[in-house]
Scaffold this motif. Structure first.
Motif, PDB file in Angstrom:
ATOM      1  N   SER A 162      55.922  13.175   7.966  1.00 54.84           N
ATOM      2  CA  SER A 162      55.869  14.229   8.971  1.00 54.84           C
ATOM      3  C   SER A 162      57.264  14.764   9.217  1.00 54.84           C
ATOM      4  N   CYS A 163      57.336  16.033   9.600  1.00 56.09           N
ATOM      5  CA  CYS A 163      58.618  16.666   9.906  1.00 56.09           C
ATOM      6  C   CYS A 163      58.400  17.584  11.098  1.00 56.09           C
ATOM      7  N   ALA A 164      58.967  17.208  12.221  1.00 60.84           N
ATOM      8  CA  ALA A 164      58.847  18.009  13.433  1.00 60.84           C
ATOM      9  C   ALA A 164      59.983  19.027  13.492  1.00 60.84           C
ATOM     10  N   ALA A 165      59.625  20.287  13.648  1.00 64.29           N
ATOM     11  CA  ALA A 165      60.619  21.357  13.733  1.00 64.29           C
ATOM     12  C   ALA A 165      60.948  21.589  15.192  1.00 64.29           C
ATOM     13  N   VAL A 166      62.027  20.970  15.654  1.00 62.18           N
ATOM     14  CA  VAL A 166      62.328  21.016  17.080  1.00 62.18           C
ATOM     15  C   VAL A 166      63.279  22.148  17.447  1.00 62.18           C
ATOM     16  N   GLY A 167      63.920  22.753  16.448  1.00 61.84           N
ATOM     17  CA  GLY A 167      64.874  23.812  16.758  1.00 61.84           C
ATOM     18  C   GLY A 167      64.764  25.007  15.849  1.00 61.84           C
ATOM     19  N   ILE A 168      63.648  25.091  15.130  1.00 65.07           N
ATOM     20  CA  ILE A 168      63.419  26.168  14.185  1.00 65.07           C
ATOM     21  C   ILE A 168      62.234  27.011  14.667  1.00 65.07           C
TER      22      ILE A 168
ATOM     23  N   PHE B  31      49.808  14.926  -4.319  1.00 66.98           N
ATOM     24  CA  PHE B  31      50.429  15.210  -3.018  1.00 66.98           C
ATOM     25  C   PHE B  31      49.837  16.493  -2.431  1.00 66.98           C
ATOM     26  N   THR B  32      49.793  16.548  -1.099  1.00 64.47           N
ATOM     27  CA  THR B  32      49.327  17.745  -0.394  1.00 64.47           C
ATOM     28  C   THR B  32      50.298  18.073   0.730  1.00 64.47           C
ATOM     29  N   ILE B  33      50.830  19.285   0.702  1.00 64.00           N
ATOM     30  CA  ILE B  33      51.704  19.752   1.777  1.00 64.00           C
ATOM     31  C   ILE B  33      50.868  20.591   2.747  1.00 64.00           C
ATOM     32  N   SER B  34      51.148  20.442   4.032  1.00 62.68           N
ATOM     33  CA  SER B  34      50.430  21.230   5.028  1.00 62.68           C
ATOM     34  C   SER B  34      51.322  21.418   6.240  1.00 62.68           C
ATOM     35  N   ARG B  35      50.944  22.372   7.093  1.00 66.57           N
ATOM     36  CA  ARG B  35      51.729  22.619   8.299  1.00 66.57           C
ATOM     37  C   ARG B  35      50.788  22.899   9.466  1.00 66.57           C
ATOM     38  N   ASP B  36      51.185  22.410  10.615  1.00 68.17           N
ATOM     39  CA  ASP B  36      50.418  22.594  11.845  1.00 68.17           C
ATOM     40  C   ASP B  36      51.250  23.480  12.769  1.00 68.17           C
ATOM     41  N   PHE B  37      50.789  24.726  12.958  1.00 70.82           N
ATOM     42  CA  PHE B  37      51.572  25.676  13.735  1.00 70.82           C
ATOM     43  C   PHE B  37      51.579  25.326  15.228  1.00 70.82           C
ATOM     44  N   ILE B  38      50.542  24.691  15.707  1.00 66.81           N
ATOM     45  CA  ILE B  38      50.513  24.326  17.126  1.00 66.81           C
ATOM     46  C   ILE B  38      51.484  23.188  17.397  1.00 66.81           C
ATOM     47  N   ARG B  39      51.466  22.179  16.543  1.00 69.37           N
ATOM     48  CA  ARG B  39      52.386  21.049  16.704  1.00 69.37           C
ATOM     49  C   ARG B  39      53.761  21.328  16.101  1.00 69.37           C
ATOM     50  N   ARG B  40      53.897  22.441  15.399  1.00 66.49           N
ATOM     51  CA  ARG B  40      55.166  22.803  14.745  1.00 66.49           C
ATOM     52  C   ARG B  40      55.644  21.660  13.860  1.00 66.49           C
ATOM     53  N   THR B  41      54.739  21.158  13.057  1.00 65.04           N
ATOM     54  CA  THR B  41      55.016  19.994  12.227  1.00 65.04           C
ATOM     55  C   THR B  41      54.582  20.246  10.793  1.00 65.04           C
TER      56      THR B  41
ATOM     57  N   PRO C  98      54.815  28.538   2.549  1.00 69.21           N
ATOM     58  CA  PRO C  98      55.258  29.622   3.430  1.00 69.21           C
ATOM     59  C   PRO C  98      54.317  29.761   4.616  1.00 69.21           C
ATOM     60  N   ASP C  99      54.575  30.752   5.460  1.00 67.87           N
ATOM     61  CA  ASP C  99      53.751  30.900   6.654  1.00 67.87           C
ATOM     62  C   ASP C  99      52.323  31.329   6.342  1.00 67.87           C
ATOM     63  N   ASP C 100      52.071  31.857   5.119  1.00 71.01           N
ATOM     64  CA  ASP C 100      50.698  32.232   4.765  1.00 71.01           C
ATOM     65  C   ASP C 100      49.883  31.054   4.222  1.00 71.01           C
ATOM     66  N   GLY C 101      50.520  29.895   4.118  1.00 66.49           N
ATOM     67  CA  GLY C 101      49.803  28.689   3.705  1.00 66.49           C
ATOM     68  C   GLY C 101      49.622  28.499   2.214  1.00 66.49           C
ATOM     69  N   ARG C 102      50.182  29.389   1.407  1.00 62.49           N
ATOM     70  CA  ARG C 102      49.996  29.292  -0.051  1.00 62.49           C
ATOM     71  C   ARG C 102      51.010  28.306  -0.617  1.00 62.49           C
TER      72      ARG C 102
END
Length: 120
Positions: free
Chosen positions: A20-26, A66-76, A51-55
């Motif tokens: 996990s990687c929390a984006a606390v200042g980005i 491996f699977t990369i994913s991002r959670d915009f609500i948790r900014r993670t 990227p922000d479009d999820g591709r």
């Protein structure tokens, strides 16, 4: 520190880990996020980016495992790693190409790295 990683550790070959990687200042919503890794004596290499479009895009050596994913609500940012191999042993780094809060220019940011060790 704008990026804070967690989730590394020791696992047997064939096992799984999730980083996990929390984006606390980005400004997470429009940042290009990625995972890199660096094994001892080797150069840092791209594992996957999203990227922000999820591709998402993946390096050939992790496709299907491996699977990369991002959670915009948790900014993670996440990296689910399955069917791990000893060759996956490395320090894994979270990376963001984006803007810090309160700034307009984009820059490259790195997390502190988290160790992943896969035993045979």
């Amino acid at each position: 520190v704008p990026l804070v990683e967690s989730g590394g550790g020791l696992v047997q070959a064939g096992g799984s880990l999730r980083l996990s990687c929390a984006a606390v200042g980005i400004i997470f919503s429009d940042a290009l996020m990625a995972w890199y890794r660096q094994a001892p004596g080797k150069e840092r290499e791209l594992v996957a980016n999203i990227p922000d479009d999820g591709r998402a895009q993946y390096a050939d050596f992790v496709k299907g495992r491996f699977t990369i994913s991002r959670d915009f609500i948790r900014r993670t940012l996440y990296l689910q790693m399955d069917r791990l191999e000893p060759e996956d042993t490395a320090v894994y780094f979270c990376n963001a190409y984006g803007r810090r809060l309160g700034r307009s220019n984009r820059s490259n940011y790195w997390g502190q790295g988290t160790q992943v060790t896969v035993s045979s």
